[in-house]
Design a protein around this motif. Structure first.
Motif, PDB file in Angstrom:
ATOM      1  N   LYS A 124       0.832  -1.204   0.000  1.00 58.31           N
ATOM      2  CA  LYS A 124       0.000   0.000   0.000  1.00 58.31           C
ATOM      3  C   LYS A 124       0.866   1.253   0.000  1.00 58.31           C
ATOM      4  CE  LYS A 124      -4.009  -2.011   2.387  1.00 58.31           C
ATOM      5  NZ  LYS A 124      -4.812  -1.996   3.639  1.00 58.31           N
ATOM      6  N   LEU A 125       1.911   1.236   0.814  1.00 59.64           N
ATOM      7  CA  LEU A 125       2.815   2.388   0.868  1.00 59.64           C
ATOM      8  C   LEU A 125       3.542   2.570  -0.452  1.00 59.64           C
ATOM      9  CD1 LEU A 125       4.304   1.851   4.440  1.00 59.64           C
ATOM     10  CD2 LEU A 125       2.602   3.537   3.741  1.00 59.64           C
ATOM     11  N   ARG A 126       3.950   1.458  -1.069  1.00 63.56           N
ATOM     12  CA  ARG A 126       4.632   1.558  -2.360  1.00 63.56           C
ATOM     13  C   ARG A 126       3.691   2.086  -3.442  1.00 63.56           C
ATOM     14  NH1 ARG A 126       8.884  -3.430  -3.230  1.00 63.56           N
ATOM     15  NH2 ARG A 126       9.665  -3.583  -1.095  1.00 63.56           N
ATOM     16  N   GLN A 127       2.436   1.636  -3.416  1.00 63.41           N
ATOM     17  CA  GLN A 127       1.462   2.126  -4.397  1.00 63.41           C
ATOM     18  C   GLN A 127       1.266   3.631  -4.260  1.00 63.41           C
ATOM     19  OE1 GLN A 127       0.196   0.808  -6.926  1.00 63.41           O
ATOM     20  NE2 GLN A 127       0.200  -1.406  -6.662  1.00 63.41           N
ATOM     21  N   LYS A 128       1.226   4.109  -3.029  1.00 61.81           N
ATOM     22  CA  LYS A 128       1.082   5.547  -2.802  1.00 61.81           C
ATOM     23  C   LYS A 128       2.276   6.290  -3.382  1.00 61.81           C
ATOM     24  CE  LYS A 128       0.526   8.963   0.867  1.00 61.81           C
ATOM     25  NZ  LYS A 128       0.454   9.192   2.353  1.00 61.81           N
ATOM     26  N   LYS A 129       3.475   5.758  -3.167  1.00 56.76           N
ATOM     27  CA  LYS A 129       4.679   6.384  -3.708  1.00 56.76           C
ATOM     28  C   LYS A 129       4.672   6.359  -5.241  1.00 56.76           C
ATOM     29  CE  LYS A 129       7.298   7.629  -0.179  1.00 56.76           C
ATOM     30  NZ  LYS A 129       7.867   8.990  -0.042  1.00 56.76           N
ATOM     31  N   LYS A 161       2.098   6.399  -7.193  1.00 58.36           N
ATOM     32  CA  LYS A 161       1.136   7.399  -7.653  1.00 58.36           C
ATOM     33  C   LYS A 161       1.736   8.795  -7.583  1.00 58.36           C
ATOM     34  CE  LYS A 161      -3.645   8.892  -6.949  1.00 58.36           C
ATOM     35  NZ  LYS A 161      -4.886   8.702  -6.152  1.00 58.36           N
ATOM     36  N   GLU A 162       2.434   9.103  -6.487  1.00 54.77           N
ATOM     37  CA  GLU A 162       3.099  10.394  -6.361  1.00 54.77           C
ATOM     38  C   GLU A 162       4.179  10.553  -7.427  1.00 54.77           C
ATOM     39  OE1 GLU A 162       4.561  10.354  -2.401  1.00 54.77           O
ATOM     40  OE2 GLU A 162       2.587  10.704  -1.470  1.00 54.77           O
TER      41      GLU A 162
END
Length: 381
Positions: A291-296, A298-299
């Protein structure tokens, strides 16, 4: 009383997994009676499971913390903070590696991610010859022989030179091992990508551009070259020069507007999978890390999109091409209108000619009829 604990006893594996998933993953605090003087408490699985189980099955839980009232809440808060601090603690790989940075060990610090497999092989072969233990042993024997010969000749300066020529031995062995490990890491595409993904990188991009005081190529070319390291397709097209043909410019923007990045943001992970106590906890860690990697990711996509749109909107080569296309379209439109006008005039002239011919023919017919009538009158007389 509130008790926190972990399973250390025996129970069927399925029940253990479900209980631990419920207590650890959901961070459940078990409300249990405290047994004075007891180190362990037996807990019936149905206390923390929604599905019924055999009442005979129990979990042996070790008491790790007990408190009452406000102390319990404070203790829970401190414990949670400590746990989060432990989970957030990340070891800087470069600080850990130090001089064992694989690129630095192979003297490729100037190239780093740009180093090709051939560059890595050549650097390794060159350095391994310098630090190979067999070569060092031969050099040591040669230095010892020279020192013995110098001593026999009683030449102090040669003895000193021979002593200085002797290799350190253990240091070179360690260096040889480090170089070999660095080569093995950088020769493995997967391991090298993992290292490159957390290598130092400048994420900054221009926030604006003033064409009156800044040179477009000087501002944007280094940024695109820096970010090309993440491209799945190598080599990635670069910005080029002010004189680059527009075909190359169009190819560049088509590539970057559809940019595919391999950057995995492993440094964004909150949980260390090696600390997982069992399979379900590991999967839970993996899901949260993802989840944290997906957020990164996207950014990162948003960051690159801003860069590409800013560059495209200010690229003088694109503006020149757009001006040429606009002028070409205006000229084509003018030519089309001129052709339409010419066709209209030709049609009008043709219609006029047809009308004139019809009028002349009608006049001729009228004159012929008039001449025939006159002859008939004369004949009657």
């Amino acid at each position: 009383f509130k008790l926190r604990g972990v399973c250390v006893g025996r129970c069927c594996e399925g029940v253990v997994d479900r209980c631990l998933r419920h207590t650890l993953h959901e961070m459940l605090t078990l409300d249990l009676p405290l047994l004075d003087g007891a180190d362990n408490v037996r807990i019936a699985p149905h206390l923390c499971l929604s599905t019924p189980v055999d009442e005979a099955e129990v979990l042996l839980v070790t008491i790790t913390e007990c408190a009452t009232g406000e102390e319990a809440e404070d203790s829970d808060t401190l414990d949670a903070s400590a746990k989060q601090g432990e989970l957030h603690e990340k070891v800087d790989i470069h600080a850990e590696l130090g001089d064992r940075d694989p690129y630095r060990l192979l003297e490729l610090d100037g190239l780093r991610w740009r180093a090709t497999p051939d560059d890595i092989r050549k650097a390794y072969r060159r350095l391994v010859l310098q630090h190979h233990p067999d070569k060092q042993n031969a050099a040591a024997e040669k230095a010892a022989a020279a020192a013995k010969r110098a001593k026999s000749e009683a030449d102090g300066s040669e003895v000193q030179e021979a002593a200085e020529a002797a290799p350190p031995g253990d240091g070179d062995d360690e260096m040889f091992k480090a170089i070999t490990e660095a080569f093995e890491l950088l020769s493995n595409p997967k391991k090298r990508r993992e290292f490159d993904s957390i290598d130092e990188f400048d994420d900054s991009i221009p926030s604006s551009f003033d064409p009156s005081s800044e040179d477009f190529i000087s501002v944007f070319a280094p940024v695109f070259e820096r970010n090309s390291r993440w491209s799945e397709v190598q080599p990635a097209p670069l910005l080029g020069t002010a004189d680059s043909p527009f075909e190359k410019v169009a190819e560049f923007y088509n590539f970057w507007f559809d940019f595919k990045s391999w950057r995995d943001f492993a440094d964004a992970d909150e949980y260390d999978l090696s600390e997982a106590g069992f399979r379900e906890e590991r999967r839970w860690m993996e899901r949260n890390n993802e989840k944290l990697r997906q957020k990164k990711r996207k950014e990162e996509k948003t960051r690159l999109q801003r860069l590409i749109e800013l560059a495209y909107s200010h690229d003088p080569r694109v503006k020149a091409q757009q001006a040429d296309e606009k002028a070409s379209k205006a000229k084509a439109k003018a030519d089309r209108l001129a052709r339409i006008e010419e066709q209209k005039l030709q049609k009008e002239r043709a219609e006029a000619e047809v009308a004139a011919a019809a009028a002349a023919e009608a006049e001729a017919e009228a004159e012929a009829e008039a001449g025939g009538s006159l002859r008939w009158i004369v004949f009657q007389k």
